[in-house]
Design an enzyme around this catalytic site. Structure first.
Site, short mmCIF file in Angstrom:
data_model
loop_
_atom_site.label_atom_id
_atom_site.label_comp_id
_atom_site.label_asym_id
_atom_site.label_seq_id
_atom_site.Cartn_x
_atom_site.Cartn_y
_atom_site.Cartn_z
N ASP A 42 41.15 35.95 37.49
CA ASP A 42 41.59 37.33 37.68
C ASP A 42 42.08 37.56 39.11
O ASP A 42 41.35 37.35 40.07
CB ASP A 42 40.45 38.29 37.38
CG ASP A 42 39.97 38.18 35.93
OD1 ASP A 42 40.74 38.57 35.04
OD2 ASP A 42 38.87 37.67 35.70
N ASP A 59 40.51 30.23 40.47
CA ASP A 59 39.93 31.46 39.96
C ASP A 59 40.94 32.00 38.94
O ASP A 59 42.08 31.50 38.86
CB ASP A 59 39.73 32.46 41.12
CG ASP A 59 39.24 33.81 40.63
OD1 ASP A 59 38.24 33.85 39.91
OD2 ASP A 59 39.88 34.82 40.97
#
Length: 374
Positions: free
Chosen positions: A23, A21
């Site tokens: 953020d 991922d």
């Protein structure tokens, strides 16, 4: 649940590809932007509901906007909300830095030829903008995907399955690294192994479905997943990208007093660190920091033990100081279960020896101290 918890099962998986991922996992955007919603809602006389916002962490933009408009009864459509608030996020993204261990892990996987992808619930154009700010990242990822490039964003497994497909990897041999519960659910739905590194410490107990839960990427041991081990330790210390902040030292504790929100440090700055500290009198000393957490009746708060390495300076009782963290020693001693990091005599010895080496020397980092008086 620490990384060691899954050692017996994970090596058998022989991970062949990694999916990140973005953020809150690789860059500090979640930490930087958590005050934006509060300021935006204040303009409508509203206050964020902490429990609802916790559940929204990691959502795709459209679903997030629909939830905000409905939950706070805003006189906006979801598209109008996005148009109004996104400029504030774009401004903050410019300040985003790689989280502890992120650059190290990216370089390590790239060096050893392990394919790795980026799969984020952000839109692709926003992902590209953030990645472009991080040196060397764009060229390193085998695949980059946004939620607008698949049928459904997380918690649907679509984006992880597509990333594996584009890398030519078997889903069962993919390792997902995520910071949100939504992302962890997506990884498990894709039948992949999942390491969770929560963005916010207060959420740590909600990640039990992950195969492993870590405080920071610095705690990751690739060899437990059948991947090449790190070989970058200098003795018992690890050189890290410097992190600067200001604090008030008082009787063995260091209190962060930044104006950039509740803390200048992301929650992932957890464990035993060391570095250099400039005092009010402009003297610079060696320091060891144990960054853990204290618990009150309603919330968690960072608690930093601080130890001045130079015996001649141990009489310092209270003063403001500017700290530059340059090295890492370890996480907690009980596989990540403890929120308290105690500084032992051996830790002081490790830090002192490292700070006498050229890699960690004051001359290498002195330029990071500001010229402004504390």
């Amino acid at each position: 649940m620490g990384d060691l918890h899954s050692a017996n099962n994970n090596v058998e998986a022989h991970i062949s590809a990694v999916i990140f991922d973005l953020d809150g996992t690789l860059i500090s955007t979640e930490h930087l932007t958590k005050e934006i919603l509060k300021e935006f809602l204040a303009g409508y006389g509203k206050v964020p509901d902490k429990e609802k916002e916790k559940k929204r962490l990691g959502m795709a933009q459209k679903e997030y906007a629909i939830g905000i408009v409905n939950d706070y009864d805003l006189p906006l459509t979801p598209d109008q909300y996005i148009e109004a608030i996104m400029p504030f996020y774009h401004d903050k993204w410019l300040e985003a830095k790689a989280l502890p261990g992120a650059n190290r892990l990216i370089r390590h996987l790239h060096k050893h030829g392990v394919p790795f992808a980026l799969a984020s619930n952000s839109k692709r154009k926003n992902i590209d903008g953030k990645v472009a700010l991080q040196e060397g990242w764009k060229e390193s990822f085998s695949v980059i995907l946004g939620s607008d490039q698949v049928k459904s964003g997380k918690p649907s497994p679509d984006i992880f399955m597509e990333a594996a497909k584009q890398m030519g990897a078997d889903a069962a041999r993919c390792l997902v690294i995520e910071d949100s519960v939504i992302g962890v659910k997506a990884g498990k739905a894709a039948r992949m192994k999942v390491v969770a590194v929560p963005s916010f410490h207060s959420e740590f107990d909600q990640y039990s479905i992950a195969d492993s839960v870590l405080r920071s990427l610095l705690e990751l041991k690739p060899e437990l997943w059948g991947l090449p081990p790190f070989e970058d330790w200098v003795g018992n210390a690890l050189l890290v990208e410097p992190v600067s902040f200001r604090g008030l030292y008082r009787n063995g504790l260091l209190h962060d007093f930044t104006d950039d929100g509740p803390s200048a440090l992301p929650d992932q700055v957890f464990g035993l660190y060391f570095g250099w500290a400039k005092l009010e009198a402009h003297k610079i000393i060696k320091i060891v920091l144990g960054s853990g957490w204290g618990h009150g009746c309603c919330s968690s708060k960072r608690k930093m033990q601080a130890c001045i390495v130079d015996s001649s300076d141990e009489q310092i009782q209270e003063c403001k100081m500017e700290v530059v963290i340059v090295g890492y020693i370890r996480g907690s001693r009980d596989e990540g279960k403890s929120d308290k990091i105690e500084i032992l005599e051996e830790d002081k010895s490790i830090a002192n020896a490292a700070l006498n080496r050229s890699e960690f020397s004051l001359s290498a980092f002195q330029s990071l101290f500001s010229e402004v008086a504390l």
